[in-house]
Design a protein around this motif. Structure first.
Motif, PDB file in Angstrom:
ATOM      1  N   ASP A 217     -58.945  18.597 -51.289  1.00 30.01           N
ATOM      2  CA  ASP A 217     -60.197  19.175 -50.800  1.00 30.01           C
ATOM      3  C   ASP A 217     -59.965  20.536 -50.176  1.00 30.01           C
ATOM      4  O   ASP A 217     -60.768  21.451 -50.341  1.00 30.01           O
ATOM      5  CB  ASP A 217     -60.843  18.250 -49.756  1.00 30.01           C
ATOM      6  CG  ASP A 217     -61.225  16.930 -50.358  1.00 30.01           C
ATOM      7  OD1 ASP A 217     -62.260  16.893 -51.048  1.00 30.01           O
ATOM      8  OD2 ASP A 217     -60.468  15.951 -50.189  1.00 30.01           O
ATOM      9  N   PHE A 218     -58.859  20.629 -49.420  1.00 26.37           N
ATOM     10  CA  PHE A 218     -58.535  21.869 -48.717  1.00 26.37           C
ATOM     11  C   PHE A 218     -57.055  22.174 -48.894  1.00 26.37           C
ATOM     12  O   PHE A 218     -56.233  21.253 -48.988  1.00 26.37           O
ATOM     13  CB  PHE A 218     -58.848  21.739 -47.215  1.00 26.37           C
ATOM     14  CG  PHE A 218     -60.220  21.199 -46.930  1.00 26.37           C
ATOM     15  CD1 PHE A 218     -61.356  21.931 -47.261  1.00 26.37           C
ATOM     16  CD2 PHE A 218     -60.380  19.948 -46.337  1.00 26.37           C
ATOM     17  CE1 PHE A 218     -62.629  21.424 -47.012  1.00 26.37           C
ATOM     18  CE2 PHE A 218     -61.646  19.439 -46.083  1.00 26.37           C
ATOM     19  CZ  PHE A 218     -62.768  20.173 -46.422  1.00 26.37           C
ATOM     20  N   LEU A 219     -56.733  23.461 -48.901  1.00 25.84           N
ATOM     21  CA  LEU A 219     -55.331  23.869 -48.963  1.00 25.84           C
ATOM     22  C   LEU A 219     -55.220  25.174 -48.182  1.00 25.84           C
ATOM     23  O   LEU A 219     -56.076  26.055 -48.309  1.00 25.84           O
ATOM     24  CB  LEU A 219     -54.904  24.054 -50.418  1.00 25.84           C
ATOM     25  CG  LEU A 219     -53.477  24.536 -50.667  1.00 25.84           C
ATOM     26  CD1 LEU A 219     -52.831  23.732 -51.804  1.00 25.84           C
ATOM     27  CD2 LEU A 219     -53.439  26.020 -51.015  1.00 25.84           C
ATOM     28  N   VAL A 220     -54.198  25.253 -47.342  1.00 27.01           N
ATOM     29  CA  VAL A 220     -54.056  26.437 -46.483  1.00 27.01           C
ATOM     30  C   VAL A 220     -52.663  27.044 -46.631  1.00 27.01           C
ATOM     31  O   VAL A 220     -51.694  26.328 -46.873  1.00 27.01           O
ATOM     32  CB  VAL A 220     -54.278  26.093 -44.996  1.00 27.01           C
ATOM     33  CG1 VAL A 220     -55.740  25.783 -44.721  1.00 27.01           C
ATOM     34  CG2 VAL A 220     -53.400  24.935 -44.547  1.00 27.01           C
ATOM     35  N   PHE A 221     -52.586  28.357 -46.512  1.00 27.02           N
ATOM     36  CA  PHE A 221     -51.280  29.014 -46.435  1.00 27.02           C
ATOM     37  C   PHE A 221     -51.400  30.355 -45.728  1.00 27.02           C
ATOM     38  O   PHE A 221     -52.501  30.817 -45.454  1.00 27.02           O
ATOM     39  CB  PHE A 221     -50.620  29.136 -47.813  1.00 27.02           C
ATOM     40  CG  PHE A 221     -51.412  29.862 -48.872  1.00 27.02           C
ATOM     41  CD1 PHE A 221     -51.277  31.222 -49.058  1.00 27.02           C
ATOM     42  CD2 PHE A 221     -52.281  29.159 -49.702  1.00 27.02           C
ATOM     43  CE1 PHE A 221     -51.999  31.878 -50.056  1.00 27.02           C
ATOM     44  CE2 PHE A 221     -53.001  29.809 -50.702  1.00 27.02           C
ATOM     45  CZ  PHE A 221     -52.858  31.169 -50.872  1.00 27.02           C
ATOM     46  N   SER A 222     -50.238  30.925 -45.390  1.00 25.13           N
ATOM     47  CA  SER A 222     -50.160  32.205 -44.680  1.00 25.13           C
ATOM     48  C   SER A 222     -49.708  33.285 -45.638  1.00 25.13           C
ATOM     49  O   SER A 222     -48.813  33.055 -46.452  1.00 25.13           O
ATOM     50  CB  SER A 222     -49.136  32.115 -43.544  1.00 25.13           C
ATOM     51  OG  SER A 222     -49.511  31.147 -42.599  1.00 25.13           O
ATOM     52  N   GLY A 223     -50.271  34.487 -45.512  1.00 23.38           N
ATOM     53  CA  GLY A 223     -49.805  35.598 -46.337  1.00 23.38           C
ATOM     54  C   GLY A 223     -48.391  36.036 -45.995  1.00 23.38           C
ATOM     55  O   GLY A 223     -47.592  36.349 -46.868  1.00 23.38           O
ATOM     56  N   HIS A 224     -48.074  36.014 -44.696  1.00 22.38           N
ATOM     57  CA  HIS A 224     -46.815  36.659 -44.268  1.00 22.38           C
ATOM     58  C   HIS A 224     -45.565  35.932 -44.730  1.00 22.38           C
ATOM     59  O   HIS A 224     -44.474  36.486 -44.670  1.00 22.38           O
ATOM     60  CB  HIS A 224     -46.799  36.835 -42.750  1.00 22.38           C
ATOM     61  CG  HIS A 224     -46.636  35.566 -41.973  1.00 22.38           C
ATOM     62  ND1 HIS A 224     -45.418  35.125 -41.544  1.00 22.38           N
ATOM     63  CD2 HIS A 224     -47.533  34.642 -41.558  1.00 22.38           C
ATOM     64  CE1 HIS A 224     -45.575  33.988 -40.877  1.00 22.38           C
ATOM     65  NE2 HIS A 224     -46.844  33.670 -40.879  1.00 22.38           N
ATOM     66  N   LYS A 225     -45.692  34.674 -45.196  1.00 23.35           N
ATOM     67  CA  LYS A 225     -44.525  33.964 -45.714  1.00 23.35           C
ATOM     68  C   LYS A 225     -44.367  34.165 -47.219  1.00 23.35           C
ATOM     69  O   LYS A 225     -43.448  33.640 -47.828  1.00 23.35           O
ATOM     70  CB  LYS A 225     -44.628  32.467 -45.391  1.00 23.35           C
ATOM     71  CG  LYS A 225     -44.507  32.201 -43.886  1.00 23.35           C
ATOM     72  CD  LYS A 225     -44.667  30.753 -43.522  1.00 23.35           C
ATOM     73  CE  LYS A 225     -44.479  30.568 -42.025  1.00 23.35           C
ATOM     74  NZ  LYS A 225     -44.760  29.197 -41.579  1.00 23.35           N
ATOM     75  N   MET A 226     -45.322  34.887 -47.821  1.00 20.97           N
ATOM     76  CA  MET A 226     -45.240  35.160 -49.260  1.00 20.97           C
ATOM     77  C   MET A 226     -45.473  36.655 -49.537  1.00 20.97           C
ATOM     78  O   MET A 226     -46.272  37.017 -50.377  1.00 20.97           O
ATOM     79  CB  MET A 226     -46.192  34.277 -50.057  1.00 20.97           C
ATOM     80  CG  MET A 226     -47.586  34.148 -49.498  1.00 20.97           C
ATOM     81  SD  MET A 226     -48.729  33.311 -50.612  1.00 20.97           S
ATOM     82  CE  MET A 226     -49.205  34.669 -51.685  1.00 20.97           C
TER      83      MET A 226
END
Ligand SMILES: *Cc1c(COP(=O)(O)O)cnc(C)c1O
Length: 406
Positions: A217-226
């Protein structure tokens, strides 16, 4: 064959010396370095476009809006979301999880249940504890074994109509363990009506993500680790799931109409994007995705897998060195301690003197440290620009630390 040396030249910071030694950067699970294309995209935005989005009819405002919406489409494609309006810009994983944990509040009753796992980062623990405090819901934690492998059989008895959300990470930041999220999602769908949220902070830099195939339903991530700037992040939400939630922050951008008596909310994605966004950062996140897709995710995965195998092999040759979760399926990071010689931070300090940057400590996962009865570990974590030579230097520095501390 990938030309890693050529990739390295795209990262200006890697040419630096630290403490008189060439930098060996192995703290990518905390934050990765940025390629010149990302730095220049960000810089050019401020030099040539900078204006607020979605509000102005003047040229720069329209350009800023177009560029940011193009970045949203790049993210959509990157994770294979069905619609671009299912992509919400955030300032990182932590904000994404807090957003959902807050926005879901009205759907949670006393004695409902929320399931997380033993392997979660504090930012996938604390927001749920706060939700439980607000609502009287109960938090349940999927246990793990001494190899850091989640014991998901408990889900057969835990999942029922009381379960409201299951939130787990795809790769553990502390141990690098790849979790069986496909099975967790399948079981959740089979036995409950709960939402599923995936913390992809450690998987988005390393694995190809496909939210439709995953069926989360939801998925989260950070830009700074990629490879993207700090202060950028993504919350993906399936349209039907996001629509059931209340807004998180109230303010500009997220309203359809506003009067003192009543406010109506904007459609997705703006309902969840109150206030002026990090326009330059979000556009640069699009450039980071271009960078990764130019190399190709399968090439990144293959190179990092080779680094991981090489590091595991050579580190485990050191007597008295313990790798955590050694038998588990792992990616991105390797966590270890030198047994009987000082603490992880002593090792980290000696490594730093030799130009080798690693993370030491509890990695925002104190429950995992408590499980192993340790204060912390040394964690080496990889990115596309790391080389086998980096690993050789790590191994050499660890051996030196062992001699100095014993
Ligand atoms: C880094 C990390 C977070 C927190 O990310 P921020 O960028 O600090 O918001 C959450 N979960 C995992 C698995 C992480 O690695």
């Amino acid at each position: 064959m990938l030309d890693i040396q050529n990739i390295r030249t795209q990262f200006p910071i890697l040419a630096q010396e630290i403490n008189g030694k060439p930098l060996v950067y192995l703290d990518n699970a905390a934050s990765s370095q940025k390629p010149i294309s990302v730095i220049e995209t960000w810089e050019n935005y401020y030099k040539t476009i900078n204006a607020n989005v979605h509000r102005g009819i003047h040229t720069l405002s329209q350009l800023a809006t177009e560029e940011m919406e193009l970045a949203r489409k790049k993210v959509q494609k990157f994770i294979n979301a069905k619609h671009d309006y299912e992509i919400i810009f955030t300032k990182g994983t932590t904000e994404g999880i807090n957003l959902i944990a807050y926005a879901i509040t009205n759907l949670i009753k006393k004695d409902d249940e929320i399931i997380i796992s033993y392997l979660e980062h504090h930012s996938n623990i604390v927001p749920w504890q706060m939700l439980c405090e607000r609502t009287g819901a109960k938090l349940r934690v999927i246990p793990m074994d001494d190899q850091g492998i989640l014991q998901i059989d408990v889900l057969n008895t835990w999942l029922n109509e009381k379960t409201k959300i299951v939130s787990v990470n795809q790769i553990s930041n502390a141990l690098g363990v790849i979790n069986p999220i496909d099975e967790i999602i399948a079981k959740t769908r089979q036995l409950s009506n709960a939402f599923v949220m995936i913390d992809a902070a450690q998987s988005s830099p390393h694995l190809k993500l496909d939210v439709q195939k995953m069926d989360c339903d939801f998925l989260v991530f950070s830009g700074h680790k990629m490879y993207a700037p700090m202060g950028t992040g993504i919350l993906y939400g399936k349209q039907e799931s996001l629509k059931q939630l209340h807004p998180f922050h109230g303010g500009g951008e997220m309203i359809a109409t506003c009067s003192f008596e009543k406010t109506t909310y904007a459609d997705l994605p703006f309902k969840f994007e109150a206030g002026t966004p990090n326009v330059g950062g979000n556009i640069a996140l699009g450039a980071a995705i271009d960078f990764m897709e130019n190399i190709r995710l399968d090439n990144i995965q293959q190179h990092e897998h080779a680094l991981m195998e090489y590091a595991t092999r050579h580190l485990s040759e050191i007597e008295g060195l313990r790798i955590y979760a050694e038998k588990a399926n792992r990616a991105g990071a390797i966590s270890f301690n030198l047994e009987g010689v000082g603490i992880a931070s002593d090792v980290g300090m000696i490594l730093d003197k030799m130009g080798v940057a690693v993370r030491t400590g509890h990695h925002c996962t104190q429950p995992i440290m408590a499980y192993f009865d340790i204060a912390g570990t040394v964690r080496a974590s990889f990115a596309i620009y790391n080389t086998f030579e980096d690993i050789d230097k790590l191994v050499e520095a660890v051996q030196k630390a062992q001699r100095m501390l014993s």
